[in-house]
Design an enzyme around this catalytic site. Structure first.
Site, PDB file in Angstrom:
ATOM      1  N   TYR A 112     137.227  86.047  22.910  1.00 53.55           N
ATOM      2  CA  TYR A 112     136.703  86.406  21.593  1.00 53.55           C
ATOM      3  C   TYR A 112     137.111  85.299  20.624  1.00 53.55           C
ATOM      4  CZ  TYR A 112     135.315  89.761  17.987  1.00 53.55           C
ATOM      5  OH  TYR A 112     134.708  90.374  16.937  1.00 53.55           O
ATOM      6  N   LYS A 167     116.497 101.886  39.071  1.00 52.23           N
ATOM      7  CA  LYS A 167     116.061 100.519  39.401  1.00 52.23           C
ATOM      8  C   LYS A 167     117.227  99.547  39.157  1.00 52.23           C
ATOM      9  CE  LYS A 167     111.582 101.341  40.188  1.00 52.23           C
ATOM     10  NZ  LYS A 167     110.788 100.986  41.342  1.00 52.23           N
ATOM     11  N   GLU A 209     108.345  97.982  34.105  1.00 54.88           N
ATOM     12  CA  GLU A 209     108.320  99.096  35.055  1.00 54.88           C
ATOM     13  C   GLU A 209     107.590 100.294  34.458  1.00 54.88           C
ATOM     14  OE1 GLU A 209     109.850  98.811  38.236  1.00 54.88           O
ATOM     15  OE2 GLU A 209     108.730 100.659  38.608  1.00 54.88           O
ATOM     16  N   ASP A 210     106.729 100.877  35.256  1.00 54.94           N
ATOM     17  CA  ASP A 210     106.100 102.161  34.919  1.00 54.94           C
ATOM     18  C   ASP A 210     105.438 102.157  33.535  1.00 54.94           C
ATOM     19  OD1 ASP A 210     106.911 102.899  37.406  1.00 54.94           O
ATOM     20  OD2 ASP A 210     108.448 104.313  36.766  1.00 54.94           O
ATOM     21  N   ASP A 235     105.444  97.442  39.334  1.00 58.64           N
ATOM     22  CA  ASP A 235     104.461  98.358  39.938  1.00 58.64           C
ATOM     23  C   ASP A 235     103.226  97.609  40.411  1.00 58.64           C
ATOM     24  OD1 ASP A 235     105.620 101.135  39.399  1.00 58.64           O
ATOM     25  OD2 ASP A 235     105.871 100.014  37.553  1.00 58.64           O
ATOM     26  N   ILE A 268      93.019 103.061  40.773  1.00 61.87           N
ATOM     27  CA  ILE A 268      92.889 101.659  40.375  1.00 61.87           C
ATOM     28  C   ILE A 268      93.612 101.476  39.039  1.00 61.87           C
ATOM     29  CG2 ILE A 268      91.226  99.749  40.085  1.00 61.87           C
ATOM     30  CD1 ILE A 268      91.433 100.999  42.918  1.00 61.87           C
ATOM     31  N   GLY A 269      94.906 101.735  39.094  1.00 54.70           N
ATOM     32  CA  GLY A 269      95.774 101.524  37.930  1.00 54.70           C
ATOM     33  C   GLY A 269      96.547 100.238  38.135  1.00 54.70           C
ATOM     34  N   ALA A 270      97.763 100.208  37.585  1.00 54.82           N
ATOM     35  CA  ALA A 270      98.584  98.996  37.686  1.00 54.82           C
ATOM     36  C   ALA A 270      98.745  98.573  39.140  1.00 54.82           C
ATOM     37  CB  ALA A 270      99.945  99.274  37.060  1.00 54.82           C
ATOM     38  N   ASN A 361     104.320 108.363  44.362  1.00 57.36           N
ATOM     39  CA  ASN A 361     105.679 108.908  44.329  1.00 57.36           C
ATOM     40  C   ASN A 361     105.772 110.010  43.278  1.00 57.36           C
ATOM     41  OD1 ASN A 361     107.059 107.245  46.222  1.00 57.36           O
ATOM     42  ND2 ASN A 361     106.867 105.541  44.790  1.00 57.36           N
ATOM     43  N   ASN A 391     108.347  99.393  46.466  1.00 57.10           N
ATOM     44  CA  ASN A 391     108.606  98.082  45.876  1.00 57.10           C
ATOM     45  C   ASN A 391     110.091  97.711  45.846  1.00 57.10           C
ATOM     46  OD1 ASN A 391     109.174  99.825  43.738  1.00 57.10           O
ATOM     47  ND2 ASN A 391     107.268  99.336  42.668  1.00 57.10           N
TER      48      ASN A 391
HETATM   49  N1  LIG Z   1     105.330 103.061  46.804  1.00 49.96           N
HETATM   50  C1  LIG Z   1     105.492 102.215  45.822  1.00 49.96           C
HETATM   51  O1  LIG Z   1     106.244 101.252  45.918  1.00 49.96           O
HETATM   52  C2  LIG Z   1     104.741 102.393  44.555  1.00 49.96           C
HETATM   53  C3  LIG Z   1     104.754 101.368  43.621  1.00 49.96           C
HETATM   54  C4  LIG Z   1     104.033 101.513  42.432  1.00 49.96           C
HETATM   55  C5  LIG Z   1     103.345 102.684  42.192  1.00 49.96           C
HETATM   56  N2  LIG Z   1     103.394 103.679  43.120  1.00 49.96           N
HETATM   57  C6  LIG Z   1     102.704 104.937  42.881  1.00 49.96           C
HETATM   58  O2  LIG Z   1     101.336 104.701  42.621  1.00 49.96           O
HETATM   59  C7  LIG Z   1     100.864 105.623  41.650  1.00 49.96           C
HETATM   60  C8  LIG Z   1     100.221 104.883  40.498  1.00 49.96           C
HETATM   61  O3  LIG Z   1     101.173 104.096  39.827  1.00 49.96           O
HETATM   62  P1  LIG Z   1     100.697 103.057  38.716  1.00 49.96           P
HETATM   63  O4  LIG Z   1     101.927 102.439  38.201  1.00 49.96           O
HETATM   64  O5  LIG Z   1      99.590 102.226  39.239  1.00 49.96           O
HETATM   65  O6  LIG Z   1     100.138 104.077  37.614  1.00 49.96           O
HETATM   66  P2  LIG Z   1      98.828 103.956  36.703  1.00 49.96           P
HETATM   67  O7  LIG Z   1      98.926 105.094  35.751  1.00 49.96           O
HETATM   68  O8  LIG Z   1      98.670 102.589  36.175  1.00 49.96           O
HETATM   69  O9  LIG Z   1      97.621 104.223  37.723  1.00 49.96           O
HETATM   70  C9  LIG Z   1      97.310 105.462  38.266  1.00 49.96           C
HETATM   71  C10 LIG Z   1      95.815 105.468  38.538  1.00 49.96           C
HETATM   72  O10 LIG Z   1      95.503 106.620  39.322  1.00 49.96           O
HETATM   73  C11 LIG Z   1      94.294 107.119  38.807  1.00 49.96           C
HETATM   74  N3  LIG Z   1      94.036 108.508  39.183  1.00 49.96           N
HETATM   75  C12 LIG Z   1      94.477 109.633  38.595  1.00 49.96           C
HETATM   76  N4  LIG Z   1      93.942 110.711  39.193  1.00 49.96           N
HETATM   77  C13 LIG Z   1      93.132 110.252  40.169  1.00 49.96           C
HETATM   78  C14 LIG Z   1      92.289 110.862  41.110  1.00 49.96           C
HETATM   79  N5  LIG Z   1      92.158 112.192  41.147  1.00 49.96           N
HETATM   80  N6  LIG Z   1      91.597 110.080  41.992  1.00 49.96           N
HETATM   81  C15 LIG Z   1      91.720 108.732  41.950  1.00 49.96           C
HETATM   82  N7  LIG Z   1      92.493 108.095  41.049  1.00 49.96           N
HETATM   83  C16 LIG Z   1      93.200 108.841  40.175  1.00 49.96           C
HETATM   84  C17 LIG Z   1      94.437 106.933  37.297  1.00 49.96           C
HETATM   85  O11 LIG Z   1      93.197 107.056  36.627  1.00 49.96           O
HETATM   86  C18 LIG Z   1      95.005 105.534  37.243  1.00 49.96           C
HETATM   87  O12 LIG Z   1      93.990 104.546  37.229  1.00 49.96           O
HETATM   88  C19 LIG Z   1     102.063 106.456  41.248  1.00 49.96           C
HETATM   89  O13 LIG Z   1     102.071 107.641  42.008  1.00 49.96           O
HETATM   90  C20 LIG Z   1     103.241 105.617  41.638  1.00 49.96           C
HETATM   91  O14 LIG Z   1     104.363 106.393  41.971  1.00 49.96           O
HETATM   92  C21 LIG Z   1     104.053 103.554  44.284  1.00 49.96           C
HETATM   93  O1  LIG Z   2     109.971 103.851  41.741  1.00 47.32           O
HETATM   94  C1  LIG Z   2     109.521 103.859  42.884  1.00 47.32           C
HETATM   95  O2  LIG Z   2     110.043 104.526  43.804  1.00 47.32           O
HETATM   96  C2  LIG Z   2     108.357 102.994  43.247  1.00 47.32           C
HETATM   97  C3  LIG Z   2     107.448 102.656  42.138  1.00 47.32           C
HETATM   98  O3  LIG Z   2     108.020 101.792  41.211  1.00 47.32           O
HETATM   99  C4  LIG Z   2     106.800 103.846  41.475  1.00 47.32           C
HETATM  100  O4  LIG Z   2     106.577 103.778  40.275  1.00 47.32           O
HETATM  101  O5  LIG Z   2     106.488 104.801  42.162  1.00 47.32           O
HETATM  102 MG   LIG Z   3     107.404 102.119  39.248  1.00 37.62          MG
END
Ligand SMILES: NC(=O)c1ccc[n+]([C@@H]2O[C@H](COP(=O)([O-])OP(=O)(O)OC[C@H]3O[C@@H](n4cnc5c(N)ncnc54)[C@H](O)[C@@H]3O)[C@@H](O)[C@H]2O)c1
Ligand SMILES: O=C(O)C[C@H](O)C(=O)O
Ligand SMILES: [Mg+2]
Length: 474
Positions: A112, A167, A209-210, A235, A268-270, A361, A391
């Site tokens: 310090y 995380k 994240e998220d 993600d 078709i999200g992130a 998840n 991830n």
């Molecule tokens: N296993 C892994 O390492 C991992 C990593 C990232 C995300 N994920 C999972 O993937 C999912 C999405 O995460 P994200 O960060 O992309 O979220 P996000 O909110 O960006 O995307 C989710 C997408 O799912 C769509 N959705 C919702 N209901 C639906 C339906 N009935 N049919 C088809 N699509 C639908 C939404 O419109 C959106 O586009 C979460 O469940 C997350 O836990 C898993």
């Molecule tokens: O958090 C996790 O277990 C994986 C991923 O980042 C998610 O958002 O589902």
């Molecule tokens: Mg995540």
């Protein structure tokens, strides 16, 4: 309260010893499907006593009736029932500790004032020194706005915190990276960008994240452009890296070529956008994305610009319809959406030897029990089933490598190299339907990912430092 199966709870009870014996309580708990596995006396007493009973149950559904029965027992006051997972979260899961002790004035004057001032001035004269003389060297911010937490959706920044703390723990435990969880109480893209930029002097990297799509794309793009430290939306890219690693290995099992397969990505999200991009880069030609309103195709103009671009790059036959329709003839299903969207009748429409990666998840698009034997290779994001595609296999090693090389960014080829490094940990002898991806606890994962990432960073001129184990290699 959500409880896992095969879980245990801690029941804090006050016993009136004149009205009930401990044996009577034990048999009541046994009759209700509980098994006492540990007992702690919290407050002994001659007439009443407070004890914590750790009770294991095979099925979480019995806990309600068990608690009611204990509560109704004469001479017993049920003070509290806690899930062990909740107890583990009391006060949070991480803490900050000093690296050097302060035992005397001399120590104090160096950590310090006045000693610290010289270090401050050295950094003022050369800001790069902040990477060696402060926690920046080894510290990453885990930043969320709580809008796409796991598959739970927009649960807000306070509720997102346990995931971000988790995380941070994984960064530290798996890769020795100090990570700090930051949950922001704003969903405004510009505000998030401004806040993260303002935080950057403290950190060596930013792990987003998220954060829900499509805002996450703009936030990451701008931060990557405007900061000279790695910005990585986990993600998107962490997931894409692990998915590609799993798919490369799964295709070896079914003997299919990546260029010939039809892949359906649900959600078709992130994660869905980034995983699809990675698959196209790896050679997939027939990829159809499905979201809430069905397949993404070129006859529609979407408010979400990422989807318009997605439509241009995917779905060569411009297929339309719901998941249950476009799944016909698919070789691979990838779920990055919500729980329970895929059904057995959908899988029956898939090609022979279907590969199903249900990665939502905490609950996947289809449970392994429902998917059963109709699927050749099955994977989820969870740790309680084989083939955990999560991830967590990617981000610790990627940031370990990026920090060690002081990379200014994390490039596409660094991610591809990480994916192949993860895939190659599973040897041909080991590869089978239930082992396409190494375990999170496989201690080869982080070093292999780090090595691949550092090497690519050096090759691409992104590294600002060559780690000692990469020097004098020739
Ligand atoms: N296993 C892994 O390492 C991992 C990593 C990232 C995300 N994920 C999972 O993937 C999912 C999405 O995460 P994200 O960060 O992309 O979220 P996000 O909110 O960006 O995307 C989710 C997408 O799912 C769509 N959705 C919702 N209901 C639906 C339906 N009935 N049919 C088809 N699509 C639908 C939404 O419109 C959106 O586009 C979460 O469940 C997350 O836990 C898993
Ligand atoms: O958090 C996790 O277990 C994986 C991923 O980042 C998610 O958002 O589902
Ligand atoms: Mg995540």
């Amino acid at each position: 309260m959500r409880l896992e199966s095969g879980t245990s709870v801690i029941m804090r009870v006050e016993m009136d010893k004149q009205a009930v014996t401990f044996g009577e309580l034990v048999s009541l708990i046994g009759r209700q499907g509980g098994d006492i596995v540990a007992i702690d006396v919290i407050q002994p007493g001659r007439r009443t006593e407070i004890r914590d009973l750790t009770v294991s149950v095979a099925e979480p559904s019995v806990i309600g009736a068990l608690s009611d029965a204990v509560r109704a027992m004469k001479g017993i006051r049920l003070i509290n029932v806690s899930d062990r997972t909740f107890l583990l979260h009391l006060g949070g899961k991480i803490q900050i500790r000093s690296k050097v002790p302060i035992k005397n004035r001399d120590d104090l004057s160096r950590v310090y004032t006045p000693g610290v001032a010289n270090v401050c001035m050295a950094i003022r004269d050369d800001v790069n020194k902040s990477h060696s003389l402060t926690i920046r060297r080894n510290t990453v911010a885990v930043v969320s706005d709580g809008t796409a937490v796991l598959g739970l959706g927009d649960i807000g920044p306070h509720a997102a915190m346990p995931v971000m703390e988790g995380k941070a723990m994984l960064f530290k435990e798996l890769a020795g990276v100090d990570a700090f969880p930051i949950c922001l109480d704003t969903k405004d893209t510009e505000e998030i960008i401004a806040i993260v930029k303002a935080l950057a002097p403290t950190f060596g990297g930013i792990n987003l994240e998220d954060i829900s799509s499509p805002r996450c794309f703009e936030i990451e793009r701008r931060l990557k452009e405007e900061l000279d430290i790695p910005v990585f939306h986990d993600d998107q890219h962490g997931t894409a890296v692990v998915l590609l690693a799993g798919l490369v290995n799964a295709l070896k099992i079914v003997g299919k070529n990546i260029a010939d397969i039809k892949v359906v990505v649900c959600g078709i999200g992130a994660a869905g956008v980034a995983c699809s991009r990675m698959l196209l880069a790896a050679g997939v030609t027939r990829l159809v994305g499905v979201d809430k309103d069905g397949a993404i195709h070129r006859d529609e103009h979407y408010g979400n610009e990422a989807w318009n671009e997605f439509a241009r790059l995917t779905n060569p036959d411009n297929e339309k319809g719901r998941l249950s329709e476009v799944i016909a003839g698919a070789d691979v299903f990838i779920g990055l959406s919500r729980p329970r969207l895929l059904h057995n009748e959908d899988i029956r429409k898939m090609n022979s030897d279907p590969i199903v990666f249900a990665m939502a998840n905490p609950d996947p698009e289809i449970s392994p029990e429902e998917a059963g034997s109709s699927v050749r290779v099955f994977a989820t994001g969870r740790s309680d089933y084989p083939n955990q595609l999560n991830n967590v296999l990617a981000f610790p090693g990627i940031f370990r490598g990026a920090l060690d090389a002081r990379a200014r960014t994390i490039s596409e080829s660094m991610k591809l190299a990480a994916a192949h490094a993860i895939a190659s940990i599973v040897t041909p002898d080991e590869l089978n339907e239930e082992y396409i991806i190494p375990s999170v606890f496989n201690d080869k994962v982080v070093p292999a990912v780090r090595r691949a990432v550092v090497q690519e960073a050096i090759n691409e001129g992104i590294a600002r430092k060559v780690p000692s184990d990469f020097r004098n290699l020739d």
